[in-house]
Design a protein around this motif. Structure first.
Motif, mmCIF file in Angstrom:
data_model
loop_
_atom_site.group_PDB
_atom_site.id
_atom_site.type_symbol
_atom_site.label_atom_id
_atom_site.label_comp_id
_atom_site.label_asym_id
_atom_site.label_seq_id
_atom_site.Cartn_x
_atom_site.Cartn_y
_atom_site.Cartn_z
ATOM 1 N N GLN A 16 0.836 -1.202 0.000
ATOM 2 C CA GLN A 16 0.000 0.000 0.000
ATOM 3 C C GLN A 16 0.870 1.250 0.000
ATOM 4 O O GLN A 16 0.613 2.202 -0.749
ATOM 5 C CB GLN A 16 -0.917 0.016 1.228
ATOM 6 N N LEU A 17 1.902 1.246 0.835
ATOM 7 C CA LEU A 17 2.811 2.389 0.918
ATOM 8 C C LEU A 17 3.510 2.614 -0.414
ATOM 9 O O LEU A 17 3.573 3.745 -0.917
ATOM 10 C CB LEU A 17 3.833 2.174 2.038
ATOM 11 N N LYS A 18 4.000 1.546 -1.006
ATOM 12 C CA LYS A 18 4.668 1.631 -2.306
ATOM 13 C C LYS A 18 3.701 2.197 -3.351
ATOM 14 O O LYS A 18 4.055 3.125 -4.087
ATOM 15 C CB LYS A 18 5.153 0.240 -2.714
ATOM 16 N N SER A 19 2.483 1.692 -3.394
ATOM 17 C CA SER A 19 1.484 2.168 -4.359
ATOM 18 C C SER A 19 1.153 3.643 -4.152
ATOM 19 O O SER A 19 0.994 4.395 -5.115
ATOM 20 C CB SER A 19 0.201 1.351 -4.247
ATOM 21 N N GLU A 20 1.048 4.054 -2.900
ATOM 22 C CA GLU A 20 0.734 5.451 -2.597
ATOM 23 C C GLU A 20 1.867 6.380 -3.047
ATOM 24 O O GLU A 20 1.614 7.446 -3.608
ATOM 25 C CB GLU A 20 0.467 5.622 -1.101
ATOM 26 N N LEU A 42 8.877 8.536 8.428
ATOM 27 C CA LEU A 42 7.663 8.106 7.751
ATOM 28 C C LEU A 42 6.951 7.027 8.559
ATOM 29 O O LEU A 42 5.724 7.074 8.721
ATOM 30 C CB LEU A 42 7.977 7.600 6.342
ATOM 31 N N ALA A 43 7.715 6.087 9.091
ATOM 32 C CA ALA A 43 7.118 5.030 9.915
ATOM 33 C C ALA A 43 6.407 5.635 11.121
ATOM 34 O O ALA A 43 5.280 5.252 11.452
ATOM 35 C CB ALA A 43 8.191 4.035 10.354
ATOM 36 N N LYS A 44 7.056 6.601 11.748
ATOM 37 C CA LYS A 44 6.460 7.250 12.923
ATOM 38 C C LYS A 44 5.183 7.997 12.535
ATOM 39 O O LYS A 44 4.158 7.876 13.212
ATOM 40 C CB LYS A 44 7.467 8.205 13.555
ATOM 41 N N ASP A 45 5.232 8.755 11.439
ATOM 42 C CA ASP A 45 4.062 9.519 10.989
ATOM 43 C C ASP A 45 2.874 8.613 10.666
ATOM 44 O O ASP A 45 1.732 8.973 10.934
ATOM 45 C CB ASP A 45 4.393 10.341 9.739
ATOM 46 N N LEU A 46 3.160 7.452 10.064
ATOM 47 C CA LEU A 46 2.087 6.555 9.644
ATOM 48 C C LEU A 46 1.716 5.523 10.701
ATOM 49 O O LEU A 46 0.732 4.797 10.538
ATOM 50 C CB LEU A 46 2.488 5.834 8.344
ATOM 51 N N GLY A 47 2.521 5.442 11.768
ATOM 52 C CA GLY A 47 2.257 4.474 12.821
ATOM 53 C C GLY A 47 2.501 3.041 12.374
ATOM 54 O O GLY A 47 1.765 2.123 12.736
ATOM 55 N N ILE A 48 3.560 2.863 11.558
ATOM 56 C CA ILE A 48 3.904 1.536 11.065
ATOM 57 C C ILE A 48 5.360 1.226 11.393
ATOM 58 O O ILE A 48 6.099 2.093 11.868
ATOM 59 C CB ILE A 48 3.665 1.412 9.540
ATOM 60 N N SER A 49 5.767 0.012 11.125
ATOM 61 C CA SER A 49 7.123 -0.440 11.415
ATOM 62 C C SER A 49 8.143 0.177 10.453
ATOM 63 O O SER A 49 7.854 0.378 9.270
ATOM 64 C CB SER A 49 7.172 -1.966 11.295
ATOM 65 N N VAL A 50 9.339 0.442 10.962
ATOM 66 C CA VAL A 50 10.432 0.913 10.109
ATOM 67 C C VAL A 50 10.775 -0.153 9.074
ATOM 68 O O VAL A 50 11.113 0.159 7.933
ATOM 69 C CB VAL A 50 11.682 1.273 10.953
ATOM 70 N N ILE A 51 10.642 -1.421 9.439
ATOM 71 C CA ILE A 51 10.908 -2.524 8.505
ATOM 72 C C ILE A 51 9.968 -2.431 7.311
ATOM 73 O O ILE A 51 10.362 -2.672 6.169
ATOM 74 C CB ILE A 51 10.775 -3.884 9.226
ATOM 75 N N THR A 52 8.731 -2.048 7.558
ATOM 76 C CA THR A 52 7.740 -1.900 6.484
ATOM 77 C C THR A 52 8.145 -0.783 5.536
ATOM 78 O O THR A 52 8.109 -0.946 4.312
ATOM 79 C CB THR A 52 6.348 -1.625 7.085
ATOM 80 N N THR A 53 8.538 0.369 6.089
ATOM 81 C CA THR A 53 8.951 1.487 5.229
ATOM 82 C C THR A 53 10.238 1.133 4.484
ATOM 83 O O THR A 53 10.387 1.476 3.311
ATOM 84 C CB THR A 53 9.147 2.800 6.020
ATOM 85 N N LYS A 54 11.127 0.411 5.137
ATOM 86 C CA LYS A 54 12.381 0.005 4.491
ATOM 87 C C LYS A 54 12.101 -0.886 3.287
ATOM 88 O O LYS A 54 12.686 -0.698 2.218
ATOM 89 C CB LYS A 54 13.282 -0.730 5.489
ATOM 90 N N ARG A 55 11.176 -1.823 3.435
ATOM 91 C CA ARG A 55 10.843 -2.723 2.331
ATOM 92 C C ARG A 55 10.212 -1.943 1.174
ATOM 93 O O ARG A 55 10.549 -2.161 0.008
ATOM 94 C CB ARG A 55 9.900 -3.820 2.809
ATOM 95 N N ALA A 56 9.288 -1.039 1.490
ATOM 96 C CA ALA A 56 8.640 -0.238 0.441
ATOM 97 C C ALA A 56 9.673 0.619 -0.291
ATOM 98 O O ALA A 56 9.694 0.663 -1.526
ATOM 99 C CB ALA A 56 7.547 0.634 1.041
ATOM 100 N N TYR A 57 10.546 1.298 0.460
ATOM 101 C CA TYR A 57 11.574 2.139 -0.157
ATOM 102 C C TYR A 57 12.514 1.302 -1.019
ATOM 103 O O TYR A 57 12.895 1.713 -2.116
ATOM 104 C CB TYR A 57 12.369 2.893 0.917
ATOM 105 N N LYS A 58 12.889 0.119 -0.567
ATOM 106 C CA LYS A 58 13.788 -0.760 -1.325
ATOM 107 C C LYS A 58 13.146 -1.136 -2.656
ATOM 108 O O LYS A 58 13.793 -1.063 -3.705
ATOM 109 C CB LYS A 58 14.103 -2.009 -0.493
ATOM 110 N N GLU A 59 11.872 -1.532 -2.610
ATOM 111 C CA GLU A 59 11.201 -1.915 -3.848
ATOM 112 C C GLU A 59 11.021 -0.721 -4.780
ATOM 113 O O GLU A 59 11.176 -0.850 -5.998
ATOM 114 C CB GLU A 59 9.860 -2.588 -3.542
ATOM 115 N N LEU A 60 10.736 0.448 -4.227
ATOM 116 C CA LEU A 60 10.619 1.659 -5.048
ATOM 117 C C LEU A 60 11.952 2.007 -5.702
ATOM 118 O O LEU A 60 11.993 2.439 -6.855
ATOM 119 C CB LEU A 60 10.119 2.828 -4.199
ATOM 120 N N GLU A 61 13.025 1.815 -4.962
ATOM 121 C CA GLU A 61 14.348 2.081 -5.526
ATOM 122 C C GLU A 61 14.673 1.071 -6.631
ATOM 123 O O GLU A 61 15.181 1.442 -7.693
ATOM 124 C CB GLU A 61 15.422 2.060 -4.433
#
Length: 123
Positions: A16-20, A42-61
């Motif tokens: 979802q994060l990647k799509s957004e 971003l994880a703090k702002d969205l109330g999600i895990s840093v691991i989740t944001t890391k995975r989304a950023y990695k795939e976006l990259e």
């Protein structure tokens, strides 16, 4: 960033994060060269895990939408927006092709398929 996540969705949060973020880039709410929030912020702002944001950023990259610069941050990739759009359209075409193949396996008529697409588009 105006990111909407649905905790009740079947789609994983990182997807979802990647799509957004892709949506924000494609509609130019995020511009080429623009800095993104750090993974932690971003994880703090969205109330999600840093691991989740890391995975989304990695795939976006990996897909070429963003670039990470060690010690400086993460940025919307500079370059050819047309190329990024073409890549996105190719991914869309593959998904549509898969759905058409499934529809054929289920003996769904073309008009019924179109009705399904129309209904989902309006959701």
């Amino acid at each position: 960033m105006n990111i909407q996540l649905n905790q009740k969705s079947d789609k994983p949060i990182y997807e979802q994060l990647k799509s957004e973020i892709i949506r924000l880039i494609m509609c130019k709410e995020l511009r080429e060269g623009e800095s993104l929030l750090s993974m932690r912020a971003l994880a703090k702002d969205l109330g999600i895990s840093v691991i989740t944001t890391k995975r989304a950023y990695k795939e976006l990259e990996d897909l070429g939408y963003i670039n990470s610069v060690p010690g400086k941050g993460t940025f919307v990739a500079k370059g050819n927006q047309t190329m990024i759009r073409e890549q996105s359209l190719r991914r869309l075409e593959l998904k549509i092709k898969e759905s058409i193949e499934l529809s054929r396996q289920l003996s769904i008529e073309r008009s019924e398929y179109a009705d399904i697409v129309e209904f989902l588009w309006e959701e």
